[in-house]
Design a protein around this motif. Structure first.
Motif, PDB file in Angstrom:
ATOM      1  N   ASP A 199       0.815  -1.224   0.000  1.00  0.00           N
ATOM      2  CA  ASP A 199       0.000   0.000   0.000  1.00  0.00           C
ATOM      3  C   ASP A 199       0.847   1.272   0.000  1.00  0.00           C
ATOM      4  O   ASP A 199       0.540   2.246   0.670  1.00  0.00           O
ATOM      5  CB  ASP A 199      -0.957   0.003   1.197  1.00  0.00           C
ATOM      6  N   GLY A 200       1.947   1.254  -0.746  1.00  0.00           N
ATOM      7  CA  GLY A 200       2.801   2.435  -0.878  1.00  0.00           C
ATOM      8  C   GLY A 200       4.006   2.441   0.043  1.00  0.00           C
ATOM      9  O   GLY A 200       4.844   3.328  -0.050  1.00  0.00           O
ATOM     10  N   ALA A 201       4.123   1.478   0.943  1.00  0.00           N
ATOM     11  CA  ALA A 201       5.242   1.453   1.877  1.00  0.00           C
ATOM     12  C   ALA A 201       6.440   0.678   1.333  1.00  0.00           C
ATOM     13  O   ALA A 201       7.424   0.477   2.037  1.00  0.00           O
ATOM     14  CB  ALA A 201       4.804   0.868   3.217  1.00  0.00           C
ATOM     15  N   ALA A 202       6.368   0.252   0.086  1.00  0.00           N
ATOM     16  CA  ALA A 202       7.489  -0.426  -0.570  1.00  0.00           C
ATOM     17  C   ALA A 202       7.297  -0.297  -2.068  1.00  0.00           C
ATOM     18  O   ALA A 202       6.176  -0.079  -2.545  1.00  0.00           O
ATOM     19  CB  ALA A 202       7.546  -1.904  -0.175  1.00  0.00           C
ATOM     20  N   ASN A 203       8.394  -0.412  -2.811  1.00  0.00           N
ATOM     21  CA  ASN A 203       8.297  -0.533  -4.255  1.00  0.00           C
ATOM     22  C   ASN A 203       9.542  -1.201  -4.804  1.00  0.00           C
ATOM     23  O   ASN A 203      10.559  -1.340  -4.112  1.00  0.00           O
ATOM     24  CB  ASN A 203       7.982   0.800  -4.948  1.00  0.00           C
ATOM     25  N   ILE A 204       9.426  -1.631  -6.034  1.00  0.00           N
ATOM     26  CA  ILE A 204      10.528  -2.260  -6.758  1.00  0.00           C
ATOM     27  C   ILE A 204      10.595  -1.606  -8.121  1.00  0.00           C
ATOM     28  O   ILE A 204       9.563  -1.334  -8.739  1.00  0.00           O
ATOM     29  CB  ILE A 204      10.291  -3.775  -6.935  1.00  0.00           C
ATOM     30  N   ASP A 205      11.800  -1.342  -8.568  1.00  0.00           N
ATOM     31  CA  ASP A 205      11.952  -0.945  -9.962  1.00  0.00           C
ATOM     32  C   ASP A 205      13.023  -1.807 -10.600  1.00  0.00           C
ATOM     33  O   ASP A 205      13.925  -2.311  -9.925  1.00  0.00           O
ATOM     34  CB  ASP A 205      12.271   0.545 -10.120  1.00  0.00           C
ATOM     35  N   GLU A 206      12.872  -2.000 -11.908  1.00  0.00           N
ATOM     36  CA  GLU A 206      13.893  -2.670 -12.694  1.00  0.00           C
ATOM     37  C   GLU A 206      14.310  -1.713 -13.795  1.00  0.00           C
ATOM     38  O   GLU A 206      13.472  -1.179 -14.512  1.00  0.00           O
ATOM     39  CB  GLU A 206      13.389  -3.972 -13.305  1.00  0.00           C
ATOM     40  N   ILE A 207      15.601  -1.489 -13.895  1.00  0.00           N
ATOM     41  CA  ILE A 207      16.146  -0.662 -14.962  1.00  0.00           C
ATOM     42  C   ILE A 207      16.831  -1.582 -15.958  1.00  0.00           C
ATOM     43  O   ILE A 207      17.543  -2.507 -15.571  1.00  0.00           O
ATOM     44  CB  ILE A 207      17.095   0.428 -14.415  1.00  0.00           C
ATOM     45  N   ASP A 208      16.570  -1.352 -17.228  1.00  0.00           N
ATOM     46  CA  ASP A 208      17.103  -2.185 -18.301  1.00  0.00           C
ATOM     47  C   ASP A 208      18.063  -1.331 -19.132  1.00  0.00           C
ATOM     48  O   ASP A 208      17.681  -0.278 -19.637  1.00  0.00           O
ATOM     49  CB  ASP A 208      15.955  -2.711 -19.162  1.00  0.00           C
ATOM     50  N   VAL A 209      19.300  -1.793 -19.250  1.00  0.00           N
ATOM     51  CA  VAL A 209      20.333  -1.080 -19.994  1.00  0.00           C
ATOM     52  C   VAL A 209      20.831  -1.995 -21.119  1.00  0.00           C
ATOM     53  O   VAL A 209      21.907  -2.589 -21.030  1.00  0.00           O
ATOM     54  CB  VAL A 209      21.493  -0.655 -19.064  1.00  0.00           C
ATOM     55  N   PRO A 210      20.022  -2.145 -22.190  1.00  0.00           N
ATOM     56  CA  PRO A 210      20.375  -3.106 -23.239  1.00  0.00           C
ATOM     57  C   PRO A 210      21.699  -2.788 -23.933  1.00  0.00           C
ATOM     58  O   PRO A 210      22.419  -3.711 -24.333  1.00  0.00           O
ATOM     59  CB  PRO A 210      19.202  -3.055 -24.210  1.00  0.00           C
ATOM     60  N   SER A 211      22.057  -1.530 -24.045  1.00  0.00           N
ATOM     61  CA  SER A 211      23.314  -1.181 -24.725  1.00  0.00           C
ATOM     62  C   SER A 211      24.541  -1.635 -23.942  1.00  0.00           C
ATOM     63  O   SER A 211      25.628  -1.764 -24.502  1.00  0.00           O
ATOM     64  CB  SER A 211      23.394   0.329 -24.967  1.00  0.00           C
ATOM     65  N   ARG A 212      24.365  -1.910 -22.652  1.00  0.00           N
ATOM     66  CA  ARG A 212      25.472  -2.358 -21.806  1.00  0.00           C
ATOM     67  C   ARG A 212      25.320  -3.817 -21.374  1.00  0.00           C
ATOM     68  O   ARG A 212      26.187  -4.372 -20.714  1.00  0.00           O
ATOM     69  CB  ARG A 212      25.581  -1.481 -20.562  1.00  0.00           C
ATOM     70  N   GLY A 213      24.151  -4.403 -21.680  1.00  0.00           N
ATOM     71  CA  GLY A 213      23.939  -5.806 -21.392  1.00  0.00           C
ATOM     72  C   GLY A 213      23.688  -6.143 -19.938  1.00  0.00           C
ATOM     73  O   GLY A 213      23.986  -7.249 -19.496  1.00  0.00           O
ATOM     74  N   TRP A 214      23.105  -5.208 -19.175  1.00  0.00           N
ATOM     75  CA  TRP A 214      22.796  -5.508 -17.782  1.00  0.00           C
ATOM     76  C   TRP A 214      21.480  -4.856 -17.364  1.00  0.00           C
ATOM     77  O   TRP A 214      20.957  -3.986 -18.049  1.00  0.00           O
ATOM     78  CB  TRP A 214      23.931  -5.099 -16.838  1.00  0.00           C
ATOM     79  N   LYS A 215      20.985  -5.325 -16.238  1.00  0.00           N
ATOM     80  CA  LYS A 215      19.783  -4.771 -15.617  1.00  0.00           C
ATOM     81  C   LYS A 215      20.083  -4.518 -14.151  1.00  0.00           C
ATOM     82  O   LYS A 215      20.986  -5.123 -13.576  1.00  0.00           O
ATOM     83  CB  LYS A 215      18.606  -5.736 -15.733  1.00  0.00           C
ATOM     84  N   GLY A 216      19.316  -3.628 -13.559  1.00  0.00           N
ATOM     85  CA  GLY A 216      19.446  -3.347 -12.137  1.00  0.00           C
ATOM     86  C   GLY A 216      18.084  -3.382 -11.480  1.00  0.00           C
ATOM     87  O   GLY A 216      17.048  -3.250 -12.144  1.00  0.00           O
ATOM     88  N   LEU A 217      18.087  -3.586 -10.193  1.00  0.00           N
ATOM     89  CA  LEU A 217      16.844  -3.667  -9.432  1.00  0.00           C
ATOM     90  C   LEU A 217      17.025  -2.918  -8.120  1.00  0.00           C
ATOM     91  O   LEU A 217      18.067  -3.043  -7.467  1.00  0.00           O
ATOM     92  CB  LEU A 217      16.528  -5.136  -9.143  1.00  0.00           C
ATOM     93  N   THR A 218      16.035  -2.120  -7.756  1.00  0.00           N
ATOM     94  CA  THR A 218      16.029  -1.459  -6.459  1.00  0.00           C
ATOM     95  C   THR A 218      14.777  -1.863  -5.707  1.00  0.00           C
ATOM     96  O   THR A 218      13.668  -1.786  -6.249  1.00  0.00           O
ATOM     97  CB  THR A 218      16.060   0.083  -6.588  1.00  0.00           C
ATOM     98  N   LEU A 219      14.952  -2.291  -4.471  1.00  0.00           N
ATOM     99  CA  LEU A 219      13.850  -2.535  -3.537  1.00  0.00           C
ATOM    100  C   LEU A 219      13.890  -1.418  -2.510  1.00  0.00           C
ATOM    101  O   LEU A 219      14.919  -1.202  -1.854  1.00  0.00           O
ATOM    102  CB  LEU A 219      14.014  -3.890  -2.842  1.00  0.00           C
ATOM    103  N   ARG A 220      12.789  -0.679  -2.385  1.00  0.00           N
ATOM    104  CA  ARG A 220      12.683   0.407  -1.409  1.00  0.00           C
ATOM    105  C   ARG A 220      11.648   0.012  -0.359  1.00  0.00           C
ATOM    106  O   ARG A 220      10.542  -0.409  -0.720  1.00  0.00           O
ATOM    107  CB  ARG A 220      12.271   1.703  -2.095  1.00  0.00           C
TER     108      ARG A 220
END
Length: 163
Positions: A52-73
């Protein structure tokens, strides 16, 4: 804080980030050298909320560099602070978290401890320029307990309208 206040604070925190974004990254080629060049590359990011807004996740995709990142808040109800927990597909490891909060001006400041190239560093994340369609994230390292900071990575977010 009451349960109602907890929810209000949590929802105000990172609710702005939910959705799909185009991201322009600028990163120093050497995170500890103020004379190093800047490297710029595009990415896309998708963020969704939990608790209910007290957490979130994002995934960032960087195809030109061949990696992804994830943040859990996560919003800590007891301290009233957010913890930001980052991982990259390059390592598959969770980096030490940074924690902090948003001020009345809407700017978020988060601090933590880490190591980079074998050196102990203090880490600072700043969130600013937050609107319905934009946001800015900055990472800086300090080698002197926070007396001076070297910004070494920025991300400028623009909300995607084609999704």
């Amino acid at each position: 804080m009451s349960d109602t206040q907890d929810s209000t604070v949590a929802a105000r925190g990172f609710g702005f980030l939910h959705g799909d974004w185009d991201v322009v990254n600028r990163r120093r080629t050497d995170f500890l050298d103020p004379e190093s060049d800047w490297d710029e590359f595009p990415a896309t990011s998708r963020c969704w909320g939990l608790f209910d807004g007290a957490a979130n996740i994002d995934e960032i995709d960087v195809p030109s560099r061949g990696w992804k990142g994830l943040t859990l808040r996560l919003f800590d109800v007891e301290t009233g602070e957010w913890s930001l927990n980052w991982s990259s597909s390059r390592s598959g490891k969770l980096f030490p978290p940074v924690s902090g909060r948003f001020g009345a001006d809407g700017r978020g400041e988060f601090h933590g401890e880490d190591t980079h190239d074998g050196k102990d560093v203090r880490v600072r994340f700043l969130w600013s320029g937050i609107s319905e369609t934009t946001a800015r994230w900055e990472q800086a390292f300090s080698l002197d307990e926070g007396s001076s900071w070297l910004t070494n990575w920025t991300m400028d977010f623009t909300r995607r309208s084609d999704v």
